[in-house]
Structure formats: structure tokens, C-alpha cells
Design a protein around this motif. Structure first.
Motif, PDB file in Angstrom:
ATOM      1  N   GLY A   9     -38.265   8.001  -6.454  1.00 49.75           N
ATOM      2  CA  GLY A   9     -37.469   9.185  -5.706  1.00 49.75           C
ATOM      3  C   GLY A   9     -36.179   8.804  -4.961  1.00 49.75           C
ATOM      4  N   ASN A  10     -36.240   9.377  -3.670  1.00 50.67           N
ATOM      5  CA  ASN A  10     -35.025   8.983  -2.919  1.00 50.67           C
ATOM      6  C   ASN A  10     -34.666   7.567  -2.518  1.00 50.67           C
ATOM      7  OD1 ASN A  10     -37.142   8.910  -1.114  1.00 50.67           O
ATOM      8  ND2 ASN A  10     -36.086   9.685   0.538  1.00 50.67           N
ATOM      9  N   LEU A  11     -35.649   6.645  -2.807  1.00 44.97           N
ATOM     10  CA  LEU A  11     -35.544   5.395  -2.535  1.00 44.97           C
ATOM     11  C   LEU A  11     -34.552   4.600  -3.543  1.00 44.97           C
ATOM     12  CD1 LEU A  11     -39.349   4.149  -1.812  1.00 44.97           C
ATOM     13  CD2 LEU A  11     -37.559   4.675  -0.311  1.00 44.97           C
ATOM     14  N   THR A  12     -34.246   5.377  -4.566  1.00 46.93           N
ATOM     15  CA  THR A  12     -33.421   4.591  -5.695  1.00 46.93           C
ATOM     16  C   THR A  12     -32.047   5.605  -5.862  1.00 46.93           C
ATOM     17  OG1 THR A  12     -34.476   5.339  -7.433  1.00 46.93           O
ATOM     18  CG2 THR A  12     -34.779   3.131  -6.915  1.00 46.93           C
ATOM     19  N   GLU A  13     -31.872   6.374  -4.850  1.00 49.92           N
ATOM     20  CA  GLU A  13     -30.684   7.294  -5.021  1.00 49.92           C
ATOM     21  C   GLU A  13     -29.320   6.559  -4.809  1.00 49.92           C
ATOM     22  OE1 GLU A  13     -30.887  10.388  -2.028  1.00 49.92           O
ATOM     23  OE2 GLU A  13     -32.577  11.473  -3.284  1.00 49.92           O
ATOM     24  N   ASP A  14     -29.354   5.494  -3.873  1.00 52.63           N
ATOM     25  CA  ASP A  14     -28.164   4.774  -3.825  1.00 52.63           C
ATOM     26  C   ASP A  14     -28.209   3.311  -4.019  1.00 52.63           C
ATOM     27  OD1 ASP A  14     -29.572   4.138  -1.666  1.00 52.63           O
ATOM     28  OD2 ASP A  14     -28.347   4.653  -0.130  1.00 52.63           O
ATOM     29  N   LYS A  15     -29.549   2.847  -4.547  1.00 56.76           N
ATOM     30  CA  LYS A  15     -29.580   1.408  -4.994  1.00 56.76           C
ATOM     31  C   LYS A  15     -30.333   1.314  -6.094  1.00 56.76           C
ATOM     32  CE  LYS A  15     -32.922   0.879  -1.445  1.00 56.76           C
ATOM     33  NZ  LYS A  15     -32.914   2.090  -0.619  1.00 56.76           N
ATOM     34  N   PRO A  16     -30.633   0.149  -6.824  1.00 54.79           N
ATOM     35  CA  PRO A  16     -31.233  -0.108  -7.981  1.00 54.79           C
ATOM     36  C   PRO A  16     -32.685  -0.337  -7.704  1.00 54.79           C
ATOM     37  CG  PRO A  16     -30.205  -2.145  -7.522  1.00 54.79           C
ATOM     38  CD  PRO A  16     -29.534  -1.094  -6.590  1.00 54.79           C
ATOM     39  N   LYS A  17     -33.801  -0.211  -8.552  1.00 58.84           N
ATOM     40  CA  LYS A  17     -35.068  -0.327  -8.336  1.00 58.84           C
ATOM     41  C   LYS A  17     -35.223  -1.888  -7.622  1.00 58.84           C
ATOM     42  CE  LYS A  17     -39.590   0.488 -10.497  1.00 58.84           C
ATOM     43  NZ  LYS A  17     -40.285   0.637 -11.601  1.00 58.84           N
ATOM     44  N   GLY A  18     -34.611  -2.801  -8.147  1.00 59.53           N
ATOM     45  CA  GLY A  18     -34.609  -4.049  -7.838  1.00 59.53           C
ATOM     46  C   GLY A  18     -34.374  -4.310  -6.351  1.00 59.53           C
ATOM     47  N   MET A  19     -33.684  -3.629  -5.679  1.00 63.28           N
ATOM     48  CA  MET A  19     -33.225  -3.795  -4.140  1.00 63.28           C
ATOM     49  C   MET A  19     -34.165  -3.000  -3.371  1.00 63.28           C
ATOM     50  SD  MET A  19     -29.009  -3.643  -4.521  1.00 63.28           S
ATOM     51  CE  MET A  19     -29.147  -3.773  -2.523  1.00 63.28           C
ATOM     52  N   VAL A  20     -35.140  -2.219  -3.639  1.00 70.69           N
ATOM     53  CA  VAL A  20     -36.304  -1.740  -2.914  1.00 70.69           C
ATOM     54  C   VAL A  20     -36.719  -2.654  -2.225  1.00 70.69           C
ATOM     55  CG1 VAL A  20     -38.137  -0.181  -2.900  1.00 70.69           C
ATOM     56  CG2 VAL A  20     -36.272   0.522  -4.312  1.00 70.69           C
ATOM     57  N   GLN A  21     -37.225  -2.337  -1.040  1.00 73.00           N
ATOM     58  CA  GLN A  21     -37.871  -3.566  -0.246  1.00 73.00           C
ATOM     59  C   GLN A  21     -39.428  -3.196  -0.410  1.00 73.00           C
ATOM     60  OE1 GLN A  21     -36.384  -4.047   3.667  1.00 73.00           O
ATOM     61  NE2 GLN A  21     -34.669  -5.040   3.022  1.00 73.00           N
ATOM     62  N   VAL A  22     -40.160  -4.341  -0.477  1.00 65.99           N
ATOM     63  CA  VAL A  22     -41.599  -4.248  -0.467  1.00 65.99           C
ATOM     64  C   VAL A  22     -42.055  -5.190   0.909  1.00 65.99           C
ATOM     65  CG1 VAL A  22     -43.776  -4.344  -1.717  1.00 65.99           C
ATOM     66  CG2 VAL A  22     -41.862  -4.011  -2.905  1.00 65.99           C
ATOM     67  N   ASP A  23     -42.335  -4.537   1.831  1.00 65.13           N
ATOM     68  CA  ASP A  23     -42.840  -5.250   3.128  1.00 65.13           C
ATOM     69  C   ASP A  23     -41.592  -6.078   3.629  1.00 65.13           C
ATOM     70  OD1 ASP A  23     -44.650  -5.856   5.127  1.00 65.13           O
ATOM     71  OD2 ASP A  23     -45.416  -7.509   4.226  1.00 65.13           O
ATOM     72  N   GLY A  24     -40.513  -5.642   3.543  1.00 70.26           N
ATOM     73  CA  GLY A  24     -39.415  -6.110   4.126  1.00 70.26           C
ATOM     74  C   GLY A  24     -38.618  -7.071   3.250  1.00 70.26           C
ATOM     75  N   ARG A  25     -39.021  -7.113   1.743  1.00 70.39           N
ATOM     76  CA  ARG A  25     -38.155  -8.082   1.037  1.00 70.39           C
ATOM     77  C   ARG A  25     -37.994  -7.383  -0.064  1.00 70.39           C
ATOM     78  NH1 ARG A  25     -36.306 -13.088   1.028  1.00 70.39           N
ATOM     79  NH2 ARG A  25     -36.503 -14.423  -0.486  1.00 70.39           N
TER      80      ARG A  25
END
Length: 240
Positions: free
Chosen positions: A15-31
Motif C-alpha cells: 500500500g502507501n508504504l511503497t508510494e515513494d520508495k521501493p519495497k526493499g527500502m521499507v523498514q522492518v523494526d527500524g531496518r
């Protein structure tokens, strides 16, 4: 040996977590996912680590240059197509044994030590821990405990694929050829697992490495992300 991380997709289910960045840059517990993938590879005897980017490539490439400048970045302009197009972009670099993995899986480091990196053939990494659902990649084995079929749509299966494939020296040419043949026969929409399916159904040995009992995390949706963060916070030792 090389490590190749598939990280070109759009991550629409986040959803909105990848509107402005790729999936690989989504953070999981701060990383970020990509850094967790590279953490997993730390300590391995890799001659090169390759990340194949696509969606939001400029943003992703800049992040990688700043945070892990030793990583080779390959661009896949066909990132809206199937992941077979992503691995196709790495064909010139498939010149020595390699570990292929997805950016949206979080693996504990102890899993790395169980990988068949001394095996000269082709091996899909699997487990039998999960209750597999429609979107999970399923594996049916033959009498020799090698892959007979691999697909999300299998109704009868023996294990689930966990997003990693090891290709040893003896299998390199076969795997490279299978990438091109899969594109010719199944087209742009094929996923990278279709390469394994093609090889298995054409009589090539595709072994499995069963890593049941270790556990790992997949980040496809925001619910997955929430569950993963709960695990990492409740079990600090999980990634060891």
C-alpha cells in the motif's frame, strides 16, 4: 560465489508504504529490508553481491550507494513484468556459483550456515513448517526427493519454497539456458520459480534443502510487516 537479490518489484500489496520508495527500502523494526538481506549474507565468502532494482530505481540506487557501496546494482526496466525478466538482467553475471534470494524475506543468520553452498548442482531451499496458502510457492517431490513440480497452484505438495535457490558450478549453463527458454515459452509474466519448474519437468535434477524448524519472515503486506515486527521485538534472538 555470488549473491543475487531480486528487488525490482513494486510492492503494491504494501500500500502507501511503497508510494515513494521501493519495497526493499521499507523498514522492518527500524531496518530496511535490503539491509536485512545483506546482513544475512555477511560472513559469506562472496566475490560479489548483486541487487537488481527496478521500481523507484534512482531512489534505491542512491540508498545502496550510500549504505553499501560495494554492492553491484543492476537495473531492470521491465520491473512491471514477471521476475524472470529480473533475473534475465543478471545473465552476464551468472558466471560462478550463486545464491539467489528475494528482498522481501527476512532470514535468521543461522540459516546461512545450513545452505548447500558446496553443492555443485541446483538446489531449492524449502521448509515444511507452514500451513501454505494460495499465494505460497509449493513443491512436490519425486521418489528421489527432488523437485517434480513447483507452483503456487499445486493441490498436492510436500514442502514450501522459501525464496532461495542455490546454483552450483555444474548447473550454471543449464540455469542460464533455462532463463531464456522460460521467456520463450512462458513469456514476460513468468516468475523466477518457473525456471525451476521448467528444469524439473525436463528431466534436470533440482534438489531440495529442507530448513524446517528454523523459521523466517515474509513481508508482502502490511499485516505481514506488523507480524514480523512483533516477532523481532518479542524474540531478539530470532535473527541470530
Amino acid at each position: 560465489m555470488k549473491a543475487i537479490i531480486i528487488a525490482a518489484g513494486m510492492g503494491n500489496r504494501l500500500g502507501n508504504l511503497t508510494e515513494d520508495k521501493p519495497k526493499g527500502m521499507v523498514q522492518v523494526d527500524g531496518r530496511e529490508l535490503i539491509l536485512r538481506a545483506l546482513d544475512f549474507l555477511d560472513g559469506g565468502d562472496f566475490t560479489e553481491r548483486i541487487v537488481i532494482v527496478g521500481y523507484q530505481a534512482d531512489t534505491f540506487s542512491a540508498f545502496l550507494k550510500e549504505n553499501c557501496p560495494d554492492v553491484r546494482v543492476i537495473f531492470n526496466p521491465d520491473y512491471r513484468m514477471g521476475s524472470v525478466r529480473t533475473i534475465e538482467k543478471a545473465l552476464p553475471h551468472l558466471t560462478e556459483p550463486f545464491l539467489l534470494m528475494n528482498v522481501d524475506h527476512v532470514y535468521p543468520r543461522r540459516m546461512f550456515d545450513e545452505l548447500p553452498t558446496q553443492h555443485s548442482g541446483l538446489t531449492a531451499i524449502c521448509d515444511t513448517d507452514r500451513n501454505l496458502v494460495a499465494d505460497d510457492m509449493k513443491i512436490a517431490l519425486d521418489a528421489d526427493r527432488r523437485i517434480a513440480r513447483i507452483s503456487k497452484t499445486l493441490e498436492e505438495f510436500d514442502a514450501g519454497y522459501i525464496g532461495m535457490t542455490w546454483c552450483g558450478a555444474r548447473a550454471l549453463e543449464t540455469y542460464r539456458d533455462a532463463i531464456e527458454h522460460t521467456l520463450e515459452t512462458q513469456g514476460d509474466s513468468a516468475n523466477v520459480e518457473a525456471i525451476l519448474a521448467r528444469l524439473a519437468t525436463n528431466g534436470h535434477d533440482v534438489d531440495v534443502c529442507d530448513l524446517s524448524g528454523i523459521g523466517w519472515l515474509e513481508i508482502d503486506t502490511q499485516d505481514d510487516l506488523s507480524r514480523a515486527e512483533q516477532v523481532l521485538r518479542a524474540q531478539p534472538e530470532f535473527l541470530a
